[in-house]
Design an enzyme around this catalytic site. Structure first.
Site, PDB file in Angstrom:
ATOM      1  N   LEU A  68       0.813  -1.207   0.000  1.00 39.01           N
ATOM      2  CA  LEU A  68       0.000   0.000   0.000  1.00 39.01           C
ATOM      3  C   LEU A  68       0.847   1.259   0.000  1.00 39.01           C
ATOM      4  O   LEU A  68       0.437   2.293  -0.523  1.00 39.01           O
ATOM      5  CB  LEU A  68      -0.938   0.017   1.220  1.00 39.01           C
ATOM      6  CG  LEU A  68      -1.948  -1.141   1.300  1.00 39.01           C
ATOM      7  CD1 LEU A  68      -2.724  -1.067   2.607  1.00 39.01           C
ATOM      8  CD2 LEU A  68      -2.907  -1.095   0.120  1.00 39.01           C
ATOM      9  N   GLY A  69       2.031   1.229   0.620  1.00 38.07           N
ATOM     10  CA  GLY A  69       2.873   2.404   0.691  1.00 38.07           C
ATOM     11  C   GLY A  69       4.127   2.106   1.474  1.00 38.07           C
ATOM     12  O   GLY A  69       4.257   1.065   2.132  1.00 38.07           O
ATOM     13  N   GLY A 113       7.728   4.147   3.586  1.00 39.73           N
ATOM     14  CA  GLY A 113       8.402   5.340   4.065  1.00 39.73           C
ATOM     15  C   GLY A 113       9.863   5.040   4.330  1.00 39.73           C
ATOM     16  O   GLY A 113      10.398   4.000   3.916  1.00 39.73           O
ATOM     17  N   MET A 119      11.295   4.315   7.166  1.00 39.84           N
ATOM     18  CA  MET A 119      11.586   3.260   8.149  1.00 39.84           C
ATOM     19  C   MET A 119      10.640   2.075   8.067  1.00 39.84           C
ATOM     20  O   MET A 119      10.827   1.094   8.779  1.00 39.84           O
ATOM     21  CB  MET A 119      11.523   3.841   9.565  1.00 39.84           C
ATOM     22  CG  MET A 119      12.574   4.901   9.843  1.00 39.84           C
ATOM     23  SD  MET A 119      12.496   5.458  11.561  1.00 39.84           S
ATOM     24  CE  MET A 119      10.846   6.137  11.640  1.00 39.84           C
ATOM     25  N   VAL A 175       3.783  -0.572   4.424  1.00 37.81           N
ATOM     26  CA  VAL A 175       2.449  -1.053   4.789  1.00 37.81           C
ATOM     27  C   VAL A 175       1.939  -1.919   3.649  1.00 37.81           C
ATOM     28  O   VAL A 175       2.008  -1.532   2.475  1.00 37.81           O
ATOM     29  CB  VAL A 175       1.485   0.117   5.059  1.00 37.81           C
ATOM     30  CG1 VAL A 175       0.108  -0.415   5.446  1.00 37.81           C
ATOM     31  CG2 VAL A 175       2.032   1.025   6.152  1.00 37.81           C
ATOM     32  N   ASP A 204       0.680  14.338  15.835  1.00 40.83           N
ATOM     33  CA  ASP A 204       0.974  14.476  14.402  1.00 40.83           C
ATOM     34  C   ASP A 204      -0.326  14.448  13.598  1.00 40.83           C
ATOM     35  O   ASP A 204      -0.436  13.775  12.572  1.00 40.83           O
ATOM     36  CB  ASP A 204       1.901  13.358  13.936  1.00 40.83           C
ATOM     37  CG  ASP A 204       2.576  13.700  12.597  1.00 40.83           C
ATOM     38  OD1 ASP A 204       2.568  14.888  12.217  1.00 40.83           O
ATOM     39  OD2 ASP A 204       3.096  12.784  11.951  1.00 40.83           O
TER      40      ASP A 204
END
Length: 699
Positions: A420-421, A423, A425, A428, A534
């Site tokens: 799904l994605g 980053g 670190m 997903v 956040d």
């Protein structure tokens, strides 16, 4: 009941004799089609011979000299009169009353009938106008009164059927009563002229057709239709035929009076359909069916003489029998409605009892499920704390070094479908849980992590395990795979992020419901004493699964913390002034600060974070979503670092209520900001958007 008995008595007296001073005529002359020679007619209760299909009959009476000042000839109930004459001159006849003219003289009075009926059904009487009008009114009063009673009952029942929760059968009973009123009033020729002088032949046909049709529909609604739906067929057919008769009469093809016998035939056919069906239902113990069966039987028996006349089976008519039968039948209908209502109420009470029992069982099951969910949350919290303890003794943590491909299995429990994605670190994946084939989102760490990063990952799992709310993305599982990498399992949200919908920012009608969901989720988060730290559009997921409406859900608790713990100060703010001059688009990535600078409050410059910090971030998001503009010239956290206060640029497009709310949420003083629960309540009160008059782009 007394009124019903009075009507029965009046109907029984409808055939009372003529006034003592009046003379009943027994002889007349006739000719068909109103042409040719006259022939003697000695019996008025028999059809004159030589009809040969003729539709017009002229009957003339030789009236002797009467010792009264207002001589008239009366034919009560003669509804088929087309014209009249006295002594060869055209005369006006109304309500069956024909004025004869000069008193104390003999006269020749002629009446033209459109379609022949046995004259004995109304006869011909001469005498004083005053006496005969009163006598006619007395004869017609029972029929007329009964018709008015049926009309009042019909209107009242139809009105009651429009109320919420009313018995549905009322509509059919009301329509049946109105049809009976037309049939009854049409037989009172003189009195009905008080309501409407002409057009009664159409109303009579409508009443004769509607009465059996609505009766069939009432039986269908009360005890059910036959297996093949014959009651509905009979009702529709009878109504259609009555309409056809009226149309044929209106275009002067066939006089409606000539076709009444066919209406009676439909009445008999409908009765033949209804009675066996009622007998079968009555044998099954249906009380309403028994009541209707008895009432219908009484109607048929009482009305047989009139039905026989309508079918030309006899030339001797009976007066008032059908109306009397209808009255008796209507009384049985009332009893049937009561029995049907009692039966339905008993069934509803039984159903309600069953539903209450099912609700109780569901509540007990719900409590069991909630207990299991609570136990699961405790287990997840414990596993997360154990994971933190295990990680605290290590310096670095090994993680997955390569992206997982479709079909790979995480910890023997979750099969990878797609990524799904990703980053810096972690990544997903959309995975399928092997135990129940449910799709979930698996977040796993990639690369070689520092200890504090791994501990933050474990802390995210511990915090997420505490949360259960429809506007929050809950944790499903946490663990360490045999390969050594950490993973979190979250509920999979089908949709995109609020950040992906930035093109729609400024559409207040679209954005206000989404912001309300975000406020609800934040209020639930704060109730658990958790600071998100956040909150931004990219961390708000728009769930579109299972409903046309969009559900906004807060996600990513990677840097969240309990409110009572010390403030984090992972790194200091950079001293480079160039960072403060960076364009807004470049500030959306997390830098030295814990969070995203665009949405951080001024106190974050001092390393402080609290529940009020999340409210500030929500205020920024709210202003962006509703107006499409950022509410500051530069992030307030940078201005605070420089010892200044950022000016708030609240858009004039906001409605006053929302403008005040946003200004309070963006207050530099954390103590002056409203709580998330207060924001939620204010946004829910703001629905719908039209109430506030929010300007800006509309869909």
């Amino acid at each position: 009941m007394r009124f019903a008995l009075l009507l029965i008595a009046l109907l029984a007296c409808a055939g009372c004799g003529t006034p003592a001073s009046a003379i009943e005529l027994t002889h007349a002359e006739y000719r068909w089609r109103g042409t040719g020679e006259f022939h003697a007619l000695t019996r008025l209760d028999l059809e004159p011979p030589d009809r040969d299909g003729a539709q017009m009959l002229e009957v003339c009476y030789q009236v002797p000299a009467l010792d009264v000042s207002d001589p008239v000839l009366a034919q009560p109930g003669a509804s088929s009169i087309a014209g009249a004459s006295v002594d060869g001159k055209q005369a006006n006849i109304a309500g069956g009353i024909l004025p004869l003219g000069a008193p104390r003289q003999a006269h020749r009075a002629c009446i033209v009938h459109r379609a022949w009926y046995p004259l004995g059904s109304h006869g011909a009487v001469v005498g004083s106008e005053l006496q005969l009008v009163r006598w006619t009114e007395q004869r017609e009063l029972p029929q007329f009164a009964l018709g008015l009673v049926f009309a009042v009952l019909g209107i009242a029942l139809l009105g009651s059927s429009l109320r919420t929760g009313a018995v549905r059968s009322y509509r059919f009973v009301g329509a049946f009563a109105l049809s009976l009123s037309l049939v009854s009033v049409s037989q009172a020729l003189l009195l009905r002229s008080l309501i409407l002088e002409s057009g009664w032949r159409w109303l009579t046909a409508a009443g004769l057709g509607a009465a059996p049709a609505t009766a069939a529909l009432f039986v269908r609604d009360t005890v059910g239709d036959t297996r093949k739906g014959w009651l509905r067929v009979a009702a529709v057919s009878t109504l259609a035929f009555a309409v056809l008769l009226i149309v044929l009469d209106a275009v002067r093809v066939v006089p409606v009076q000539q076709s009444y016998r066919f209406v009676y035939l439909f009445v008999l056919l409908t009765t033949v359909v209804i009675i066996p069906h009622l007998i079968a239902k009555a044998r099954g113990g249906d009380r309403a069916a028994k009541a209707l069966l008895y009432g219908l039987g009484a109607l048929v028996l009482i009305s047989l003489p009139d039905v026989a006349v309508g079918l030309d089976l006899t030339t001797q008519a009976a007066t008032g029998f059908t109306s009397l039968g209808l009255l008796v039948f209507f009384l049985f209908i009332g009893y049937a409605v009561e029995q049907s209502y009692r039966t339905q109420r008993a069934r509803l009470e039984q159903t309600a009892g069953t539903l209450r029992q099912q609700v109780t069982e569901l509540e007990e099951r719900g409590q069991e499920i909630e207990t299991l969910n609570e136990e699961l949350r405790h287990q997840l919290e414990r596993r997360s704390r154990e994971l933190q303890s295990a990680l605290s003794g290590a310096r670095n943590v090994g993680t997955s070094s390569a992206a997982l491909t479709r079909g790979a299995v995480v910890d023997g429990r979750y099969r990878v479908e797609r990524r799904l994605g990703a980053g810096a670190m972690g990544a997903v994946y959309d995975c399928v849980r092997l135990t129940d084939e449910r799709h979930v989102a698996v977040k796993l760490m990639t690369g070689l992590l520092r200890l504090e990063q791994a501990l933050r990952f474990a802390r995210e799992a511990e915090i997420a395990a505490k949360l259960r709310h429809e506007c929050l993305v809950p944790l499903v599982d946490v663990g360490v795979a045999p390969e050594g990498y950490l993973y979190l399992v979250m509920e999979l949200v089908v949709g995109n992020t609020l950040e992906d919908e930035r093109a729609r920012f400024g559409d207040a009608r679209w954005g206000l419901p989404i912001l309300t969901d975000v406020a609800r989720g934040l209020a639930a988060l704060h109730e658990a004493k958790i600071v998100h730290r956040d909150l931004k559009p990219s961390n708000v997921l728009l769930d579109r699964r299972g409903t046309a409406a969009v559900r906004a859900r807060i996600a990513d608790f990677g840097i969240a913390r309990p409110d009572e713990s010390p403030a984090f100060a992972d790194t200091a703010l950079p001293d480079d002034p160039a960072l403060a001059r960076t364009e807004l688009g470049a500030l959306t990535q997390t830098g030295a600060l814990v969070g995203t600078p665009l949405y951080m409050p001024p106190e974050a410059a001092r390393g402080e974070s609290s529940l009020a910090s999340d409210v500030f971030a929500l205020g920024v998001v709210m202003h962006e979503v509703l107006t499409g503009a950022y509410p500051f010239a530069a992030p307030p956290v940078f201005a605070a670092r420089a010892g200044a206060e950022a000016a708030i640029l609240v858009s004039p497009d906001l409605a006053p209520e929302l403008s005040t709310l946003v200004a309070q949420m963006l207050d530099p003083n954390p103590a002056a900001r409203p709580a998330a629960e207060a924001v939620r309540a204010a946004l829910e009160r703001a629905q719908p958007v039209e109430k506030l008059g929010i300007s800006g782009p509309q869909p």
